[in-house]
Structure formats: structure tokens, C-alpha cells
Design a protein around this motif. Structure first.
Motif, PDB file in Angstrom:
ATOM      1  N   PHE A 109      -0.527  -2.407  -6.324  1.00 27.96           N
ATOM      2  CA  PHE A 109      -1.972  -2.420  -6.118  1.00 27.96           C
ATOM      3  C   PHE A 109      -2.580  -3.716  -6.662  1.00 27.96           C
ATOM      4  CE2 PHE A 109      -6.406  -1.281  -6.696  1.00 27.96           C
ATOM      5  CZ  PHE A 109      -6.680  -0.701  -5.464  1.00 27.96           C
ATOM      6  N   SER A 110      -2.103  -4.158  -7.808  1.00 29.37           N
ATOM      7  CA  SER A 110      -2.592  -5.422  -8.387  1.00 29.37           C
ATOM      8  C   SER A 110      -2.333  -6.596  -7.453  1.00 29.37           C
ATOM      9  CB  SER A 110      -1.932  -5.692  -9.735  1.00 29.37           C
ATOM     10  OG  SER A 110      -2.376  -4.764 -10.681  1.00 29.37           O
ATOM     11  N   GLU A 156       1.198   0.323 -10.013  1.00 24.61           N
ATOM     12  CA  GLU A 156       0.067  -0.539 -10.367  1.00 24.61           C
ATOM     13  C   GLU A 156       0.353  -1.979  -9.988  1.00 24.61           C
ATOM     14  OE1 GLU A 156      -1.506  -0.081 -14.321  1.00 24.61           O
ATOM     15  OE2 GLU A 156      -1.119   2.074 -14.272  1.00 24.61           O
ATOM     16  N   ALA A 171     -11.872   0.407  -5.577  1.00 23.58           N
ATOM     17  CA  ALA A 171     -11.776   1.815  -5.986  1.00 23.58           C
ATOM     18  C   ALA A 171     -11.646   2.707  -4.744  1.00 23.58           C
ATOM     19  CB  ALA A 171     -12.999   2.217  -6.807  1.00 23.58           C
ATOM     20  N   ALA A 203      -5.990   5.228  -0.072  1.00 25.92           N
ATOM     21  CA  ALA A 203      -4.732   4.574   0.292  1.00 25.92           C
ATOM     22  C   ALA A 203      -3.817   5.482   1.099  1.00 25.92           C
ATOM     23  CB  ALA A 203      -4.026   4.071  -0.966  1.00 25.92           C
ATOM     24  N   ALA A 209      -8.093   2.469  -3.480  1.00 22.60           N
ATOM     25  CA  ALA A 209      -7.168   3.274  -4.283  1.00 22.60           C
ATOM     26  C   ALA A 209      -7.285   4.755  -3.918  1.00 22.60           C
ATOM     27  CB  ALA A 209      -7.439   3.071  -5.772  1.00 22.60           C
ATOM     28  N   ARG A 210      -8.517   5.239  -3.726  1.00 24.21           N
ATOM     29  CA  ARG A 210      -8.732   6.640  -3.379  1.00 24.21           C
ATOM     30  C   ARG A 210      -8.232   6.979  -1.975  1.00 24.21           C
ATOM     31  NH1 ARG A 210     -13.438   5.999  -5.935  1.00 24.21           N
ATOM     32  NH2 ARG A 210     -14.603   5.534  -4.045  1.00 24.21           N
ATOM     33  N   PHE A 217       2.296   1.728  -3.416  1.00 25.65           N
ATOM     34  CA  PHE A 217       1.272   2.267  -4.316  1.00 25.65           C
ATOM     35  C   PHE A 217       1.127   3.776  -4.109  1.00 25.65           C
ATOM     36  CE2 PHE A 217      -3.269   3.431  -4.798  1.00 25.65           C
ATOM     37  CZ  PHE A 217      -3.338   3.359  -6.179  1.00 25.65           C
ATOM     38  N   LEU A 243       0.836  -1.202   0.000  1.00 28.53           N
ATOM     39  CA  LEU A 243       0.000   0.000   0.000  1.00 28.53           C
ATOM     40  C   LEU A 243       0.873   1.255   0.000  1.00 28.53           C
ATOM     41  CD1 LEU A 243      -2.994   0.623  -0.078  1.00 28.53           C
ATOM     42  CD2 LEU A 243      -2.977   0.724   2.412  1.00 28.53           C
TER      43      LEU A 243
END
Length: 96
Positions: free
Chosen positions: A19-20, A16, A53, A59, A56-57, A10, A7
Motif C-alpha cells: 500500500f505504501s 503495508e 483512506a 481495495a 484502503a477501504r 494489500f 493492490l
């Protein structure tokens, strides 16, 4: 590499790949939590997409001490409940 390290990578590098890896590690579990709440495969898939999502926002704001699995569980539960409420509200509103 541990979840909090992925994290952080990222957030720091926009990786990416990191995160993947997080998604790969937790996808099946998040789906199973979502399905237990919505009891529908398509809705569960929608919840999973929303949860990752959200991750990701948010993190950057997640602390390193926080256990990611706990955050994912909480966010999955709340996202599923919000989606169910929204679906129920849409079904109750019938245009004349």
C-alpha cells in the motif's frame, strides 16, 4: 510490480509495504488533481488523505481490470467536490 498486483497483495496479505508503494507512486499526482479542484494546499492535503483512506477501504472491491489511476482521478475529483460543498454549507450556516 504493477498497481493491480500491489493492490491485490494489500488485499490478500494486508501488506503495508504494498500500500505504501501505491501511495508513493501516486501521491504527487493525486495532490495535483486535488489542488486543481480546491485551490488550497491544506484542503488538497485533506482530500489526498481521504482518497487513500477510500482506496484502503475499497481495495477488495476494485476489479483487477480497472486502471487504478482512473479510479484515483475519479475519487479525487468527487472527494474534492464533496469537501468544497461541505465547507460552503458550513460557511453559510451562522449561529445566532
Amino acid at each position: 510490480m504493477e498497481d493491480h498486483q500491489l493492490l491485490a497483495r494489500f488485499v490478500r496479505e494486508g501488506s503495508e509495504e504494498a500500500f505504501s508503494e501505491l501511495v508513493h507512486r501516486h501521491l504527487a499526482w493525486v495532490y495535483s488533481v486535488a489542488w486543481r479542484h480546491v485551490k488550497d494546499a491544506h484542503l488538497a492535503e485533506d482530500v489526498v488523505q481521504m482518497v487513500f483512506a477510500n482506496l484502503a477501504r475499497r481495495a477488495a472491491s476494485l476489479s483487477r481490470q480497472r486502471v487504478l489511476v482512473a479510479w484515483l482521478h475519479r475519487d479525487t475529483r468527487f472527494t474534492a467536490l464533496d469537501l468544497l460543498r461541505s465547507a460552503q454549507a458550513t460557511q453559510q450556516w451562522v449561529p445566532v
